[in-house]
Design a protein around this motif. Structure first.
Motif, PDB file in Angstrom:
ATOM      1  N   PHE A 100       5.157 -12.614   5.349  1.00  0.00           N
ATOM      2  CA  PHE A 100       5.275 -11.683   4.228  1.00  0.00           C
ATOM      3  C   PHE A 100       4.498 -10.416   4.573  1.00  0.00           C
ATOM      4  O   PHE A 100       3.437 -10.471   5.190  1.00  0.00           O
ATOM      5  N   THR A 101       5.035  -9.284   4.117  1.00  0.00           N
ATOM      6  CA  THR A 101       4.339  -8.021   4.321  1.00  0.00           C
ATOM      7  C   THR A 101       4.754  -7.037   3.232  1.00  0.00           C
ATOM      8  O   THR A 101       5.549  -7.358   2.349  1.00  0.00           O
ATOM      9  N   SER A 102       4.188  -5.849   3.298  1.00  0.00           N
ATOM     10  CA  SER A 102       4.444  -4.825   2.281  1.00  0.00           C
ATOM     11  C   SER A 102       5.626  -3.954   2.688  1.00  0.00           C
ATOM     12  O   SER A 102       6.333  -4.246   3.655  1.00  0.00           O
ATOM     13  N   TYR A 103       5.812  -2.849   1.980  1.00  0.00           N
ATOM     14  CA  TYR A 103       6.834  -1.860   2.330  1.00  0.00           C
ATOM     15  C   TYR A 103       6.260  -0.777   3.246  1.00  0.00           C
ATOM     16  O   TYR A 103       6.960   0.200   3.538  1.00  0.00           O
ATOM     17  N   GLN A 104       5.038  -0.929   3.697  1.00  0.00           N
ATOM     18  CA  GLN A 104       4.363   0.151   4.412  1.00  0.00           C
ATOM     19  C   GLN A 104       4.296  -0.149   5.904  1.00  0.00           C
ATOM     20  O   GLN A 104       3.915  -1.243   6.320  1.00  0.00           O
ATOM     21  N   LYS A 105       4.683   0.846   6.714  1.00  0.00           N
ATOM     22  CA  LYS A 105       4.920   0.580   8.129  1.00  0.00           C
ATOM     23  C   LYS A 105       3.670   0.177   8.895  1.00  0.00           C
ATOM     24  O   LYS A 105       3.782  -0.514   9.915  1.00  0.00           O
ATOM     25  N   ARG A 106       2.497   0.562   8.445  1.00  0.00           N
ATOM     26  CA  ARG A 106       1.317   0.125   9.174  1.00  0.00           C
ATOM     27  C   ARG A 106       1.141  -1.395   9.098  1.00  0.00           C
ATOM     28  O   ARG A 106       0.692  -2.023  10.064  1.00  0.00           O
ATOM     29  N   ALA A 107       1.502  -1.983   7.969  1.00  0.00           N
ATOM     30  CA  ALA A 107       1.449  -3.440   7.844  1.00  0.00           C
ATOM     31  C   ALA A 107       2.640  -4.099   8.528  1.00  0.00           C
ATOM     32  O   ALA A 107       2.499  -5.145   9.178  1.00  0.00           O
ATOM     33  N   ILE A 108       3.823  -3.489   8.392  1.00  0.00           N
ATOM     34  CA  ILE A 108       5.029  -4.044   9.019  1.00  0.00           C
ATOM     35  C   ILE A 108       4.881  -4.058  10.540  1.00  0.00           C
ATOM     36  O   ILE A 108       5.162  -5.059  11.200  1.00  0.00           O
ATOM     37  N   LYS A 109       4.412  -2.950  11.120  1.00  0.00           N
ATOM     38  CA  LYS A 109       4.252  -2.878  12.570  1.00  0.00           C
ATOM     39  C   LYS A 109       3.205  -3.865  13.061  1.00  0.00           C
ATOM     40  O   LYS A 109       3.359  -4.481  14.120  1.00  0.00           O
ATOM     41  N   THR A 110       2.131  -3.999  12.305  1.00  0.00           N
ATOM     42  CA  THR A 110       1.102  -4.967  12.683  1.00  0.00           C
ATOM     43  C   THR A 110       1.696  -6.367  12.735  1.00  0.00           C
ATOM     44  O   THR A 110       1.434  -7.133  13.676  1.00  0.00           O
ATOM     45  N   ASP A 121       5.557 -14.833  20.238  1.00  0.00           N
ATOM     46  CA  ASP A 121       6.959 -15.151  20.472  1.00  0.00           C
ATOM     47  C   ASP A 121       7.582 -15.853  19.266  1.00  0.00           C
ATOM     48  O   ASP A 121       8.311 -16.835  19.399  1.00  0.00           O
ATOM     49  N   GLN A 122       7.302 -15.300  18.062  1.00  0.00           N
ATOM     50  CA  GLN A 122       7.880 -15.859  16.844  1.00  0.00           C
ATOM     51  C   GLN A 122       8.520 -14.768  15.980  1.00  0.00           C
ATOM     52  O   GLN A 122       8.492 -14.821  14.754  1.00  0.00           O
ATOM     53  N   MET A 123       9.152 -13.812  16.623  1.00  0.00           N
ATOM     54  CA  MET A 123       9.781 -12.728  15.870  1.00  0.00           C
ATOM     55  C   MET A 123      11.018 -13.186  15.100  1.00  0.00           C
ATOM     56  O   MET A 123      11.546 -12.449  14.269  1.00  0.00           O
ATOM     57  N   TYR A 124      11.448 -14.392  15.348  1.00  0.00           N
ATOM     58  CA  TYR A 124      12.651 -14.913  14.702  1.00  0.00           C
ATOM     59  C   TYR A 124      12.395 -15.492  13.319  1.00  0.00           C
ATOM     60  O   TYR A 124      13.346 -15.767  12.580  1.00  0.00           O
ATOM     61  N   ILE A 125      11.161 -15.700  12.936  1.00  0.00           N
ATOM     62  CA  ILE A 125      10.904 -16.352  11.650  1.00  0.00           C
ATOM     63  C   ILE A 125      11.285 -15.418  10.501  1.00  0.00           C
ATOM     64  O   ILE A 125      11.293 -14.190  10.655  1.00  0.00           O
ATOM     65  N   PRO A 126      11.614 -15.960   9.326  1.00  0.00           N
ATOM     66  CA  PRO A 126      11.960 -15.105   8.185  1.00  0.00           C
ATOM     67  C   PRO A 126      10.789 -14.222   7.766  1.00  0.00           C
ATOM     68  O   PRO A 126       9.652 -14.701   7.647  1.00  0.00           O
ATOM     69  N   VAL A 127      11.068 -12.944   7.552  1.00  0.00           N
ATOM     70  CA  VAL A 127      10.055 -11.977   7.115  1.00  0.00           C
ATOM     71  C   VAL A 127      10.504 -11.368   5.790  1.00  0.00           C
ATOM     72  O   VAL A 127      11.610 -10.835   5.693  1.00  0.00           O
ATOM     73  N   THR A 128       9.652 -11.453   4.786  1.00  0.00           N
ATOM     74  CA  THR A 128       9.933 -10.856   3.480  1.00  0.00           C
ATOM     75  C   THR A 128       9.032  -9.644   3.287  1.00  0.00           C
ATOM     76  O   THR A 128       7.810  -9.748   3.419  1.00  0.00           O
ATOM     77  N   LYS A 129       9.643  -8.500   2.980  1.00  0.00           N
ATOM     78  CA  LYS A 129       8.880  -7.286   2.676  1.00  0.00           C
ATOM     79  C   LYS A 129       8.969  -7.033   1.175  1.00  0.00           C
ATOM     80  O   LYS A 129      10.060  -7.083   0.600  1.00  0.00           O
ATOM     81  N   ASP A 130       7.836  -6.758   0.555  1.00  0.00           N
ATOM     82  CA  ASP A 130       7.843  -6.509  -0.883  1.00  0.00           C
ATOM     83  C   ASP A 130       6.748  -5.513  -1.254  1.00  0.00           C
ATOM     84  O   ASP A 130       5.618  -5.602  -0.760  1.00  0.00           O
ATOM     85  N   TRP A 131       7.094  -4.585  -2.142  1.00  0.00           N
ATOM     86  CA  TRP A 131       6.155  -3.520  -2.526  1.00  0.00           C
ATOM     87  C   TRP A 131       4.961  -4.050  -3.306  1.00  0.00           C
ATOM     88  O   TRP A 131       3.922  -3.382  -3.378  1.00  0.00           O
ATOM     89  N   HIS A 132       5.068  -5.244  -3.864  1.00  0.00           N
ATOM     90  CA  HIS A 132       3.927  -5.806  -4.591  1.00  0.00           C
ATOM     91  C   HIS A 132       2.733  -6.077  -3.667  1.00  0.00           C
ATOM     92  O   HIS A 132       1.603  -6.247  -4.147  1.00  0.00           O
ATOM     93  N   LEU A 133       2.975  -6.140  -2.362  1.00  0.00           N
ATOM     94  CA  LEU A 133       1.894  -6.342  -1.395  1.00  0.00           C
ATOM     95  C   LEU A 133       1.357  -5.023  -0.840  1.00  0.00           C
ATOM     96  O   LEU A 133       0.485  -5.026   0.025  1.00  0.00           O
ATOM     97  N   ASN A 134       1.872  -3.898  -1.349  1.00  0.00           N
ATOM     98  CA  ASN A 134       1.369  -2.588  -0.918  1.00  0.00           C
ATOM     99  C   ASN A 134      -0.126  -2.446  -1.195  1.00  0.00           C
ATOM    100  O   ASN A 134      -0.707  -3.152  -2.022  1.00  0.00           O
ATOM    101  N   GLU A 135      -0.702  -1.452  -0.516  1.00  0.00           N
ATOM    102  CA  GLU A 135      -2.098  -1.102  -0.753  1.00  0.00           C
ATOM    103  C   GLU A 135      -2.284  -0.616  -2.196  1.00  0.00           C
ATOM    104  O   GLU A 135      -1.320  -0.225  -2.876  1.00  0.00           O
ATOM    105  N   ARG A 136      -3.501  -0.651  -2.653  1.00  0.00           N
ATOM    106  CA  ARG A 136      -3.862  -0.037  -3.929  1.00  0.00           C
ATOM    107  C   ARG A 136      -3.441   1.431  -3.933  1.00  0.00           C
ATOM    108  O   ARG A 136      -3.592   2.126  -2.924  1.00  0.00           O
ATOM    109  N   HIS A 137      -2.906   1.903  -5.064  1.00  0.00           N
ATOM    110  CA  HIS A 137      -2.546   3.318  -5.180  1.00  0.00           C
ATOM    111  C   HIS A 137      -3.777   4.115  -5.611  1.00  0.00           C
ATOM    112  O   HIS A 137      -4.359   3.848  -6.665  1.00  0.00           O
TER     113      HIS A 137
END
Length: 240
Positions: A54-64, A73-89
């Motif tokens: 799971f990750t946010s909608y923000q590329k610094r977290a997605i790229k990490t 070597d596990q890039m095949y696993i399901p990845v869910t991106k959701d804005w609720h995991l974004n940084e504090r505004h």
């Protein structure tokens, strides 16, 4: 035993420039990329097979997350991106240099904005270039839901319902998970998982790119053990 890894994104450009970032989608620095690659190396040594990420909608977290998964070597696993995991505004503080903000408003006021649990920063103006309504990635979100300046309390109220509804079922089923997110969205998770009081949670820091490994009890959803994989850059953890 279920394994859960929480990892804060590697160093971002605005981390380097000491600016309030929040929802601005800045990229990783070269050091941040190196930290993400190192995270993958550290996780690889643990021999964990993940079931989902799971990750946010923000590329610094997605790229990490991408770089860490590539390293194991596990890039095949399901990845869910959701804005609720974004940084504090960070509201009206967004993009400002932190030291210049201290000079203008005083150390005490900036400390309250940054480290209190329930005092939000000034709200961002709707015409501000970094207002979230100006980004297409958030166009599906009702304007009333878009944050325009969050305290850690408000961030927690955004993150935890998502965690409980979308992530907890995987943990209860015994799935091994990795979550790549941000300092404050991870604080919200830490608060819930460790049962940290409101007044104490702002004091806990997540080092960039250093995976926190939790051995989770599937019944209680509490950690039986917790440790940062890079001991040389570890921060204090709540008691298990």
């Amino acid at each position: 035993m279920t394994k859960l890894i929480l990892v804060r994104h590697g160093q971002s450009q605005w981390n380097l420039e000491n600016r309030f970032t929040g929802w601005v989608d800045v990229d990783l620095t070269e050091e941040g990329i190196a930290e993400a690659n190192k995270a993958g190396e550290l996780i690889l040594k643990e021999g964990i097979q993940f079931d989902a990420a799971f990750t946010s909608y923000q590329k610094r977290a997605i790229k990490t997350l991408w770089l860490a998964l590539e390293g194991i070597d596990q890039m095949y696993i399901p990845v869910t991106k959701d804005w609720h995991l974004n940084e504090r505004h960070y509201g009206g503080l967004t993009s400002l240099n932190k030291q210049e903000t201290r000079d203008k408003h005083g150390d005490e006021q900036v400390h309250i904005w940054r480290r209190s649990f329930d005092v939000p920063p000034p709200q961002i103006d709707k015409n501000h270039e970094y207002h979230p309504s100006k980004e297409v990635k958030y166009s599906h979100i009702a304007p009333s839901e878009l944050p325009t300046g969050e305290s850690l309390k408000i961030t927690t109220e955004r993150v935890l319902p998502y965690y409980k509804s979308q992530i907890v079922p995987h943990l209860k089923a015994g799935s091994n998970l990795i979550i790549s997110a941000h300092g404050n969205s991870l604080r919200a998770l830490m608060k819930e998982i460790f049962g940290v009081p409101d007044d104490d949670i702002p004091g806990f820091e997540f080092p960039t790119g250093n995976p926190l490994l939790l051995d989770m009890d599937e019944k209680t959803l509490k950690p039986k053990a917790a440790r940062y994989l890079d001991e040389s850059r570890a921060k204090e953890l709540p008691a298990v």
